[in-house]
Design a protein around this motif. Structure first.
Motif, PDB file in Angstrom:
ATOM      1  N   VAL A   1       0.853  -1.181   0.000  1.00  0.00           N
ATOM      2  CA  VAL A   1       0.000   0.000   0.000  1.00  0.00           C
ATOM      3  C   VAL A   1       0.892   1.235   0.000  1.00  0.00           C
ATOM      4  CG1 VAL A   1      -1.715   1.361   1.260  1.00  0.00           C
ATOM      5  CG2 VAL A   1      -1.880  -1.146   1.226  1.00  0.00           C
ATOM      6  N   VAL A   2       0.690   2.115  -0.952  1.00  0.00           N
ATOM      7  CA  VAL A   2       1.399   3.393  -0.993  1.00  0.00           C
ATOM      8  C   VAL A   2       0.383   4.495  -0.760  1.00  0.00           C
ATOM      9  CG1 VAL A   2       2.889   4.937  -2.312  1.00  0.00           C
ATOM     10  CG2 VAL A   2       3.088   2.455  -2.621  1.00  0.00           C
ATOM     11  N   ASN A   3       0.475   5.137   0.393  1.00  0.00           N
ATOM     12  CA  ASN A   3      -0.459   6.207   0.743  1.00  0.00           C
ATOM     13  C   ASN A   3       0.076   7.538   0.242  1.00  0.00           C
ATOM     14  OD1 ASN A   3      -2.587   4.839   2.206  1.00  0.00           O
ATOM     15  ND2 ASN A   3      -1.037   4.364   3.733  1.00  0.00           N
TER      16      ASN A   3
ATOM     17  N   LEU B   1      -6.454  -1.311   5.239  1.00  0.00           N
ATOM     18  CA  LEU B   1      -5.677  -2.158   4.347  1.00  0.00           C
ATOM     19  C   LEU B   1      -4.528  -2.832   5.087  1.00  0.00           C
ATOM     20  CD1 LEU B   1      -5.568   0.198   1.229  1.00  0.00           C
ATOM     21  CD2 LEU B   1      -7.271  -1.559   1.802  1.00  0.00           C
ATOM     22  N   GLY B   2      -3.911  -2.094   6.022  1.00  0.00           N
ATOM     23  CA  GLY B   2      -2.820  -2.673   6.802  1.00  0.00           C
ATOM     24  C   GLY B   2      -3.280  -3.843   7.650  1.00  0.00           C
ATOM     25  N   ALA B   3      -4.447  -3.715   8.256  1.00  0.00           N
ATOM     26  CA  ALA B   3      -4.965  -4.802   9.086  1.00  0.00           C
ATOM     27  C   ALA B   3      -5.181  -6.068   8.260  1.00  0.00           C
ATOM     28  CB  ALA B   3      -6.262  -4.370   9.754  1.00  0.00           C
TER      29      ALA B   3
ATOM     30  N   ARG C   1      -2.824 -11.675   7.117  1.00  0.00           N
ATOM     31  CA  ARG C   1      -2.218 -12.669   6.232  1.00  0.00           C
ATOM     32  C   ARG C   1      -0.704 -12.810   6.449  1.00  0.00           C
ATOM     33  NH1 ARG C   1      -5.995 -14.208   2.725  1.00  0.00           N
ATOM     34  NH2 ARG C   1      -7.786 -12.857   2.307  1.00  0.00           N
ATOM     35  N   GLY C   2      -0.136 -11.962   7.334  1.00  0.00           N
ATOM     36  CA  GLY C   2       1.259 -12.142   7.730  1.00  0.00           C
ATOM     37  C   GLY C   2       2.305 -11.522   6.836  1.00  0.00           C
ATOM     38  N   TYR C   3       1.897 -10.655   5.915  1.00  0.00           N
ATOM     39  CA  TYR C   3       2.890  -9.986   5.062  1.00  0.00           C
ATOM     40  C   TYR C   3       2.317  -8.708   4.500  1.00  0.00           C
ATOM     41  CZ  TYR C   3       6.052  -8.676   1.379  1.00  0.00           C
ATOM     42  OH  TYR C   3       6.914  -7.956   0.615  1.00  0.00           O
ATOM     43  N   GLY C   4       3.166  -7.670   4.425  1.00  0.00           N
ATOM     44  CA  GLY C   4       2.755  -6.437   3.778  1.00  0.00           C
ATOM     45  C   GLY C   4       3.812  -5.369   3.847  1.00  0.00           C
ATOM     46  N   ARG C   5       3.682  -4.413   2.957  1.00  0.00           N
ATOM     47  CA  ARG C   5       4.558  -3.246   2.928  1.00  0.00           C
ATOM     48  C   ARG C   5       3.668  -2.001   2.787  1.00  0.00           C
ATOM     49  NH1 ARG C   5       7.511  -6.540   4.518  1.00  0.00           N
ATOM     50  NH2 ARG C   5       9.384  -7.429   3.542  1.00  0.00           N
ATOM     51  N   ILE C   6       3.807  -1.079   3.719  1.00  0.00           N
ATOM     52  CA  ILE C   6       3.101   0.198   3.638  1.00  0.00           C
ATOM     53  C   ILE C   6       4.135   1.300   3.497  1.00  0.00           C
ATOM     54  CG2 ILE C   6       1.610   1.845   4.820  1.00  0.00           C
ATOM     55  CD1 ILE C   6       0.319  -0.498   6.286  1.00  0.00           C
TER      56      ILE C   6
ATOM     57  N   LEU D   1       2.401   8.936  12.517  1.00  0.00           N
ATOM     58  CA  LEU D   1       1.562   7.756  12.305  1.00  0.00           C
ATOM     59  C   LEU D   1       2.375   6.585  11.763  1.00  0.00           C
ATOM     60  CD1 LEU D   1      -1.846   8.808  10.681  1.00  0.00           C
ATOM     61  CD2 LEU D   1      -1.466   7.764  12.918  1.00  0.00           C
ATOM     62  N   THR D   2       3.344   6.882  10.933  1.00  0.00           N
ATOM     63  CA  THR D   2       4.195   5.823  10.371  1.00  0.00           C
ATOM     64  C   THR D   2       4.858   5.032  11.486  1.00  0.00           C
ATOM     65  OG1 THR D   2       4.574   7.043   8.310  1.00  0.00           O
ATOM     66  CG2 THR D   2       6.213   5.396   8.920  1.00  0.00           C
ATOM     67  N   LYS D   3       5.385   5.719  12.478  1.00  0.00           N
ATOM     68  CA  LYS D   3       6.036   5.035  13.600  1.00  0.00           C
ATOM     69  C   LYS D   3       5.033   4.224  14.411  1.00  0.00           C
ATOM     70  CE  LYS D   3       9.396   8.775  13.994  1.00  0.00           C
ATOM     71  NZ  LYS D   3       9.913   9.880  14.852  1.00  0.00           N
ATOM     72  N   VAL D   4       3.855   4.797  14.639  1.00  0.00           N
ATOM     73  CA  VAL D   4       2.834   4.111  15.438  1.00  0.00           C
ATOM     74  C   VAL D   4       2.385   2.825  14.753  1.00  0.00           C
ATOM     75  CG1 VAL D   4       0.511   4.301  16.385  1.00  0.00           C
ATOM     76  CG2 VAL D   4       2.060   6.257  16.509  1.00  0.00           C
ATOM     77  N   PHE D   5       2.086   2.908  13.459  1.00  0.00           N
ATOM     78  CA  PHE D   5       1.654   1.710  12.745  1.00  0.00           C
ATOM     79  C   PHE D   5       2.804   0.720  12.564  1.00  0.00           C
ATOM     80  CE2 PHE D   5      -2.166   4.108  11.440  1.00  0.00           C
ATOM     81  CZ  PHE D   5      -3.125   3.112  11.621  1.00  0.00           C
TER      82      PHE D   5
END
Length: 248
Positions: A85-87, A123-125, A130-135, A164-168
């Motif tokens: 996901v690219v915000n 989207l992050g959740a 599923r155990g994998y992702g890049r935001i 927010l980046t650090k929190v997530f």
């Protein structure tokens, strides 16, 4: 990156978002181009892949969880699990500080900061399940130095994105999802040229240590790296791409 990876890029109908979507698509990802302007996003997607097999446009409002869930369901039904996901969706207003109305402030914060929060959450959740992702969240130099050329509300929203980046990143780290930010400085894009009149551009460029505007393609390369499977040990970071305007 695997050719199975699927990416969502928000605000992908124009500017930096379109450049990022193009870069990820060129690396073999299937790219969902999300934007409030669905028609313009569709024209970008069609240029990438007229068949729609590897690039599709979605009309989506990042401020609305239901809009993002509807898009996610469509992506999963057609392509499968989401990986990146690219915000990038953002609203820029250059209104002087004391002239910003409460309505305008809320509108900018709503798209830039609330939109990023909502996309990370929804989207992050799903990726964490599923155990994998890049935001990758697109911040800004303005969010680091309080720059006023793009408006105080814009600067505040981007500073919030960095936090927010650090929190997530902490929230998702144990579940295989990394969350990072990129903070571009002034880029060679129409939005920057609209903020700096041609007669002021030479003096403006003289304030940038490298003496020029940044290439949006280079920012897209940084996003590509942070979105890759190889970037598994990088999370909660903010990557500066500003030509030396902000050193830390």
């Amino acid at each position: 990156m695997s050719d199975a990876d699927i990416a969502v890029v928000t605000g992908a109908a124009r500017g930096l978002g379109a450049v990022i979507a193009t870069r990820l698509h060129a690396r073999g990802l299937r790219v969902a181009l999300a934007d409030q302007d669905g028609e313009l996003a569709a024209s970008v997607a069609e240029a990438l892949d007229p068949s729609g097999a590897t690039a599709r446009a979605f009309t989506a409002d990042v401020r609305e969880p239901s809009s993002l869930r509807q898009m996610l369901a469509a992506i999963e039904a057609e392509w499968g699990d989401l990986h990146v996901v690219v915000n990038n969706a953002a609203r820029t207003r250059s209104t002087p500080l004391m002239q910003i109305t409460a309505e305008e402030f809320d509108a900018v914060i709503g798209v830039n900061l609330t939109g990023t929060f909502t996309a990370c959450q929804v989207l992050g959740a799903r990726m964490a399940e599923r155990g994998y992702g890049r935001i990758v969240n697109i911040g800004s130099l303005a969010g680091q130095n309080g720059g006023t050329a793009t408006g105080a509300h814009y600067a505040a929203s981007k500073g919030g994105i960095h936090t927010l980046t650090k929190v997530f990143a902490r929230e998702f780290a144990s579940r295989g999802v990394t969350v990072n930010a990129v903070a571009p400085g002034p880029l060679d894009l129409p939005v920057v040229h609209s903020l700096v009149p041609p007669d002021r551009m030479p003096s403006y460029l003289s304030t940038i240590p490298v003496g020029r505007l940044g290439a949006p393609e280079f920012v897209a390369q940084v996003v590509e790296l942070l979105a890759s499977r190889e970037a598994a040990f990088v999370t909660g970071a903010c990557w500066d791409v500003n030509g030396g305007l902000h050193l830390r």
